[in-house]
Every structure is written in C-alpha cells, then in structure tokens.
Design an enzyme around this catalytic site. Structure first.
Site, PDB file in Angstrom:
ATOM      1  N   LYS A 200       7.584  30.344  80.478  1.00  0.00           N
ATOM      2  CA  LYS A 200       8.898  29.767  80.791  1.00  0.00           C
ATOM      3  C   LYS A 200      10.028  30.750  80.499  1.00  0.00           C
ATOM      4  CE  LYS A 200      10.025  29.003  76.282  1.00  0.00           C
ATOM      5  NZ  LYS A 200      11.265  29.306  75.558  1.00  0.00           N
TER       6      LYS A 200
ATOM      7  N   THR B 253      15.134  25.957  78.469  1.00  0.00           N
ATOM      8  CA  THR B 253      15.462  27.379  78.376  1.00  0.00           C
ATOM      9  C   THR B 253      16.114  27.907  79.648  1.00  0.00           C
ATOM     10  OG1 THR B 253      14.556  29.461  77.523  1.00  0.00           O
ATOM     11  CG2 THR B 253      13.281  28.343  79.204  1.00  0.00           C
TER      12      THR B 253
END
Length: 334
Positions: free
Chosen positions: A190, A247
């Site tokens: 990610k 994120t």
C-alpha cells in the site's frame, strides 16, 4: 513478572506510539540501540523528535541493553524499518537463541532479497511462533489514544489471541488473522500506491483519479498477495483496503507526502530529506516491481511508480502512460 512485560524494539514514531499506548494498561520496555537517545527519552519522558507533546505513561521504561530487555520481557515486538529488520533478528538470535515467539509491526520487504519479513524471522527463529501487526494506523493518533483498529496475524491462533488480549483497550480494537502472508503484503505494498496517490493529487488530477487509483491499486496488491499465498478476503480488511485508503488520502502519510513532493518537481533525495523519516514505499516499490516481474503479474501502477523513483520518469508522463493503456474488462483479481 517477565511474562507480563512487553518489549518494543525501536523508538521511532511508530514504535514509540505503540509503546505509549500499550504502557497505559501494562508494563512495557521501549528499546533503542542508541544510549544517547534512551537518555534523552528518559530525561524528557516524551519523544520530542517524533511525537513531541505526548508524555510517556509511568509504566513505560526505557532500555538500551537488548539482552536485559529480552530477559525481562515475555513478548517482543520489533518496530524498526524494514532494512534494519534482519540485522536486529540476528542480534536477538545471538542473545536469545531459544526465543519461543516473535512479533513485529514493521511494514515492508527485506531489501535486495525481496523476502517477506516472516521469511526472514523464520530463518533466525525456526522454532518460534511468529506474528505481525498491521492496519490503518498513524503513529500520532495511536499515541494520543484516538480510536484505532488493527489486525494481528500469526502462525498460531493462540498467539494471535494472546497478543490481541494484551493490546486491546477501550480505544484500540484488535482483530486476529491466520493469513501472515496477506497481512504483510497489504501493509507493505500500500505504501507504493500512496506514493502514486500523492503524485496524482500533486498534479491536480482530483478526487475521481484518486478513487480510481485506490481501487485499481487494491487490485494490484491483491494479485500479488494471492500469488504469494495470501487470502483474497485479507485484502478487503483492515490490513488491505483499510490501510490503503488511510495512507493514500491523508497527509500524515510520509509516502503520500513524497508523491506530492515529486509532483511538485522536487528530486527524490530532496523530498526524502525534507520528510526526515523512513519512507518505506521507496524501497518497497523496487521489491514489488521485481516480484511482479518474476511472477509474471501485471502491476501497472507499481510499474509507473517504480519508473518515477528509479528511472527518473516525469510524474506527468507516468500518469499519461497509465491512462493510455488499452481498454480491458474490469476483473478485480486478474
């Protein structure tokens, strides 16, 4: 008693945040390799470099002697950057070769080898039960005691439940999983997508583009995770979709901030220096790109992010390359 005390290894922002939170309800030792850093933390009773203004609970002890910490603590949680993980495992193995369990909250792959950190840990501790903590978390919010949910995956369900019981509080929700591979892949990959999201937003491409990038990024992460042995459902949970959304959308993310800086024309070196902390997505992009090539997995967002980071491709050209790809059917896991 030793079996009641947790040892957190690594006094960066994430290690310190976890130590602060866990020490609010159980005895804990926070270790740093630097005696000077430990002295400053002990003097200030806060981490003024990473988490200024958040005081340490009384139950949080500081330690610079790794051997002593290993003797005193019944559970050890490694929270160092991925490039330092293997070296720390080697030190622990020398001091405590019979260690029965080891857990970590580090997100990434081993540099150069591309191994999952569970593979690294298993090399040094073949007899130990292993566990990894991951999920959508920013260090400052955890340290402040804001509501947070994470996943703990382990090779042993009893170990996962024990860690969850130790870490759970009225604001820290812990879920358990047996998918050690999937939780690690989601937590690592990610960061690459967050760099890409920062680039997209920095170029002014808007919310539509960001949503598309997150969705297709999840597809890439899932394809990689399945190829490495992870479970599809893991990538729809906290360690997959949850961490990815967090994120990619909030500027507390160092990886996202790096992408914003690159889009603004800063060099990679300058952007990393300005952030001043480890940006795991840079190294992870290299390892994920290499794995995708080895496994024959199509990961176009990763490919273009890697080219920006390692081949000097202008960010705007990378986005053009993604948008100009041939149309295809939307198949999430292919």
């Amino acid at each position: 008693m030793a079996d009641e005390r947790i040892g957190v290894l690594g006094a960066g922002s994430w290690g310190t945040a976890l130590a602060i939170d866990f020490a609010r309800h159980r005895p804990l030792s926070l270790w740093s390799h630097s005696s000077e850093e430990v002295a400053a933390l002990q003097r200030d009773r806060e981490n003024r470099h990473y988490l200024p203004g958040i005081p340490f609970p009384e139950a949080l002890a500081l330690e610079d002697d790794l051997g002593r910490l290993l003797e005193d603590c019944g559970e050890v949680l490694i929270v160092v950057p991925s490039h330092a993980f293997a070296g720390l495992c080697a030190r622990i193995a020398e001091l405590a070769p019979g260690l029965s369990s080891l857990s970590w909250a580090t997100k990434g792959f081993e540099p150069e080898s591309g191994r999952l950190l569970s593979e690294v840990a298993a090399h040094y501790f073949p007899q130990a039960t292993l566990g990894v903590l991951s999920g959508p978390t920013f260090a400052r919010e955890v340290a402040q005691g804001l509501p947070t949910a994470i996943t703990i995956a382990s090779t042993d369900p009893a170990h996962a439940r024990r860690l969850a019981d130790w870490m759970r509080s009225d604001h820290f929700r812990v879920y358990t999983s047996g998918d050690l591979v999937g939780v690690q892949v989601g937590g690592a990959a990610k960061n690459v997508m967050a760099i890409a999201a920062g680039i997209s937003d920095g170029l002014g491409f808007g919310a539509n583009a960001r949503a598309a990038l997150i969705t297709r990024g999840l597809s890439e992460i899932t394809r990689l995770g399945l190829a490495l042995g992870g479970r599809a459902e893991t990538f729809m949970g906290l360690a997959g979709l949850g961490d990815l959304v967090l994120t990619c959308t909030d500027d507390q993310s160092r990886n996202r901030r790096l992408g914003l800086a690159l889009a603004a024309g800063q060099s990679l070196d300058h952007a990393r220096a300005a952030i001043g902390q480890e940006v795991e997505g840079v190294g992870t992009a290299r390892e994920v790109h290499r794995k995708a090539q080895e496994l024959g997995i199509e990961m176009p967002i990763t490919e273009q992010t890697w080219r920006v980071l390692y081949q000097g491709l202008p960010p705007r050209e990378a986005v053009h390359n993604l948008l100009s790809r041939q149309p295809r059917a939307e198949e999430v896991f292919r």
